[in-house]
Design a protein around this motif. Sequence first.
Motif, mmCIF file in Angstrom:
data_model
loop_
_atom_site.group_PDB
_atom_site.id
_atom_site.type_symbol
_atom_site.label_atom_id
_atom_site.label_comp_id
_atom_site.label_asym_id
_atom_site.label_seq_id
_atom_site.Cartn_x
_atom_site.Cartn_y
_atom_site.Cartn_z
ATOM 1 N N ALA B 434 37.865 41.096 47.295
ATOM 2 C CA ALA B 434 37.926 42.389 46.653
ATOM 3 C C ALA B 434 39.374 42.821 46.817
ATOM 4 C CB ALA B 434 36.704 43.229 47.189
ATOM 5 N N ASN B 435 39.974 42.744 47.830
ATOM 6 C CA ASN B 435 41.326 43.454 48.110
ATOM 7 C C ASN B 435 42.207 42.586 47.042
ATOM 8 O OD1 ASN B 435 40.413 44.642 50.262
ATOM 9 N ND2 ASN B 435 41.524 43.666 51.856
ATOM 10 N N ALA B 436 42.276 41.323 47.041
ATOM 11 C CA ALA B 436 43.176 40.487 45.903
ATOM 12 C C ALA B 436 42.974 41.168 44.539
ATOM 13 C CB ALA B 436 43.020 39.078 46.116
ATOM 14 N N MET B 437 41.506 41.396 44.036
ATOM 15 C CA MET B 437 41.070 41.632 42.642
ATOM 16 C C MET B 437 41.567 43.227 42.766
ATOM 17 S SD MET B 437 37.338 41.954 41.337
ATOM 18 C CE MET B 437 36.920 43.126 42.228
ATOM 19 N N ASN B 438 41.719 44.025 43.597
ATOM 20 C CA ASN B 438 42.105 45.457 43.324
ATOM 21 C C ASN B 438 43.541 45.547 43.296
ATOM 22 O OD1 ASN B 438 40.062 47.825 43.096
ATOM 23 N ND2 ASN B 438 39.041 46.261 44.718
ATOM 24 N N LYS B 439 44.290 44.538 43.913
ATOM 25 C CA LYS B 439 45.736 44.503 43.917
ATOM 26 C C LYS B 439 46.401 44.032 42.572
ATOM 27 C CE LYS B 439 49.742 42.419 46.424
ATOM 28 N NZ LYS B 439 50.427 41.478 47.172
ATOM 29 N N GLN B 440 45.537 43.165 41.968
ATOM 30 C CA GLN B 440 45.682 42.716 40.587
ATOM 31 C C GLN B 440 45.296 43.875 39.622
ATOM 32 O OE1 GLN B 440 43.371 38.810 40.495
ATOM 33 N NE2 GLN B 440 44.520 38.443 38.404
ATOM 34 N N LEU B 441 44.451 44.682 39.959
ATOM 35 C CA LEU B 441 44.057 45.713 38.974
ATOM 36 C C LEU B 441 45.235 46.592 39.130
ATOM 37 C CD1 LEU B 441 42.278 47.146 37.062
ATOM 38 C CD2 LEU B 441 41.016 48.202 39.210
ATOM 39 N N LEU B 442 45.708 47.023 40.113
ATOM 40 C CA LEU B 442 46.761 47.969 40.233
ATOM 41 C C LEU B 442 48.054 47.659 39.413
ATOM 42 C CD1 LEU B 442 47.828 50.729 41.205
ATOM 43 C CD2 LEU B 442 48.424 49.427 43.659
ATOM 44 N N GLU B 443 48.149 46.398 39.801
ATOM 45 C CA GLU B 443 49.610 45.785 39.148
ATOM 46 C C GLU B 443 49.334 45.789 37.542
ATOM 47 O OE1 GLU B 443 49.957 41.927 40.944
ATOM 48 O OE2 GLU B 443 50.688 43.142 43.014
#
Lengths: 504, 504
Positions: B434-443
Amino acid sequence: MGSASDVGLPNLAPSPLDPEEFRRQAHMMVDFIADYYRNVSEYPVLSRVSPGYLRHCLPESAPNNPEPLEAILDDVRDHIIPGITHWQSPNYFAYFPSSGSVAGFLGEMLGVGLNVVGFNWISSPAATELEGIVMDWLGKLLNLPKPFLFSGGGGGVLQGTTCEAILCTLVAARDKALTRIGRDRIGVLVVYSSDQTHCALKKAAQIAGIHPDNIRALPTRRSDAFGLSAKTLRAAVAADVVAGLVPLYLCTTVGTTSSTAVDPLRELCEVAAESGMWVHVDAAYAGSACICPEFRHFIDGVEGADSFSFNAHKWFFTTLDCCCLWVKEPKHLVNALSTNPEYLRNVVTESKKVVDYKDWQIALSRRFRSLKLWMVMRSYGASNLRKFIRSHVSMAELFEGFVNEDKRFEVVVPRNFATVCFRLLPSVGVVEAANAMNKQLLEAVNATGKVYMTHAVVGGIYVIRFAVGASLTEMLNVRAAWAVVKERAEALLLSEFNVHAAAV
Amino acid sequence: MGSASDVGLPNLAPSPLDPEEFRRQAHMMVDFIADYYRNVSEYPVLSRVSPGYLRHCLPESAPNNPEPLEAILDDVRDHIIPGITHWQSPNYFAYFPSSGSVAGFLGEMLGVGLNVVGFNWISSPAATELEGIVMDWLGKLLNLPKPFLFSGGGGGVLQGTTCEAILCTLVAARDKALTRIGRDRIGVLVVYSSDQTHCALKKAAQIAGIHPDNIRALPTRRSDAFGLSAKTLRAAVAADVVAGLVPLYLCTTVGTTSSTAVDPLRELCEVAAESGMWVHVDAAYAGSACICPEFRHFIDGVEGADSFSFNAHKWFFTTLDCCCLWVKEPKHLVNALSTNPEYLRNVVTESKKVVDYKDWQIALSRRFRSLKLWMVMRSYGASNLRKFIRSHVSMAELFEGFVNEDKRFEVVVPRNFATVCFRLLPSVGVVEAANAMNKQLLEAVNATGKVYMTHAVVGGIYVIRFAVGASLTEMLNVRAAWAVVKERAEALLLSEFNVHAAAV
């Protein structure tokens, strides 16, 4: 808890940053300030208000309703202007100058307008990059040794003030030493300077937790023109080492606050090298002059130092605040001052390809100060900047000539830059009486409102400091200042003569 | 050696502060900045330049000859503007706001124009007096307890940043403690905060020479909404006291950087009182909201603290930098930070009737910062300032509503002010994914250039922070920001689905 519908949500106040309202009011403010500069020579230089005056002029609480700019500017005119000491007056010769300029003002305006917070590269890349570039430009103008420039492995940073520059380098030196000798031994570290060094050092040492007993202000002599002698330093260091203490940091000065004395950098750096001390060069005032080849020799020997700073806001036509600091090994600043919380993590920082200036200073947030320095260097060019400096030195020479030609006065210490330290000579030889007389003279001179000068005491002698450097000062202001000094001195001597005559 | 005759002395360069040249150029700059605000919403919010870009655009050295303002502004347009991250953009939702305003800009302009150096009262009385007055005004707007105001025996001072406010109060607390327990015992002093506290505390403690082993970042829990519990503090203090250490300083936070969490001031102050610790309240971001009665409860209990600070440059429409600090007993600041060199001695200081602010801060020199705060309070009045704050909170509520209504997302921590911490919910339960996905989303969101948001990690969860507060932001920008988030999230979920489908 919010709702996806914004019907009825309050959003009634106009934006506080409406572009056209900005335009209208900022043009008014420009004219207000331009008019201030046009009239500033007419105000008493030193404010004549009494403590507490402003509380009688302003309400006790903030207003509930908006007030128009016109009303605020009326209050500025009626209540603020009479309460300020006019550092921009052409008749200001106190402390050191705070030399404003059109380009410095414009650079500050632009920085304030963009209002970015450049704590790291990503938060506003241009803010970091322009700072690196202008620090190299300025380092080259000063002919700083290459190891202080980014292009030579070191680097420069803009701090607010010399106090901060000294504190940052002192903490860098401290942590470097504690890593070597052990974290628990902060109590053995010793800081050195002369008795002429700016109080910024003592304050920085206090803040950094250096034991108050370990802050040395070594004596200077009039015969050395109040520079710190290498011999004095070597003796002090040797005594401390014998006592089990560890020499940490030497703060040298080029252009002391009291009398613009210059410490002999080369010899002092040699002594410091023997014990591995960090050497900082504080050229807060005089650094600016070193862009002129004829003054550059005052910082000869800087190649032996670890850090060098000067205040562009003093005598480099850049508005307060702007202290330029260069270090040979930025990693020591970073080791002592970096913090890397999660919320500031980013790819560019992790690539280690960029400078994050937050790790070179006390605060996290930082203004876009390099814009004003960039605009000053471009708007005037090195050629005019040297002309400005030289014209101030010429004006100081003019004043020095007046003092030298009048046998009732003396220049107390040799003039190095654009500051003359002089006094009215005592009729009898008692130094206390001479000091009291010069104190009286200075008060009388400042009470005219026509000029403002301040004092210092060097080697027990009270001197009046005449510091040229306000951007609007011209030769006619210097001549007028001397006329005021002479006239007040004559009145003082006459009244003393009358008192003496009445007594006889 | 000078001569009394000035025939032939060089004074050829025009004054760098010529009033009419000032007027001409400053009007040009006003229009440049007004146009910038008019166009700022069109720029990519996060700059797209690469490290080192500016060195390719600018010469290696300062020019020798003057350059016209037109040429400099061309370079600003072509090379600086593309390199800044637009903190004034209505689509800026990163970190915390840097809320500019017309009044704040004008106050800064005026301060820069007057360019006084207000280190002590005499150096410019209005600078000191206005600061005292506006700090009382602002303290009353916040309904601070009377002992923090000058009118109640305490007092306020403008610092540059919270980092400085924390460092100054920490040093005051340290020297007060060392006077009691002995100068040599700096190694036993302990500083407390939560693991959510701003890195400013760690940095200040490092600078002040607190032993690195004695800096406690106490754990917080999601169930306490990341506030520091009194029980946790009490246990930590008890353990340290048993170990022979001395509790020195507690830094509490109202509105943490990661998630705007609020520490329970009253309970924490009670625990601190048991060991005589200094308590500082850092309300850097959220302090501004406390001028609205409905938010004032967040600082209930502040009466038990020793000092309180908030950044007017964050969310009080005052340009960077402007941190407002109040202390109950200014004498502790003065004891730790004062220096009184001969060259600053004067009759008024010796009368002890005035404040010399140099003794309340790190640096000696100081800008006339109170002008901008005074102009902000007068130009908008308390009524409009509250409206601005409330409209930002309403916009955050709107965004929060969007998140809540979309089941693919969640608001991770309760929203207290105008910052929403949210994330895209994981399809499976693994927090790392989930953290990786949200990091990707923010980028992906930031790469659109249409908005800029930043992240934090709280309790191990990566959250996207949506901080409303840029002065030009309106409801339509918030709606557009949500559209960008939703669109990028859908694209991301679709590509994940496709990857998954292909794998199956």
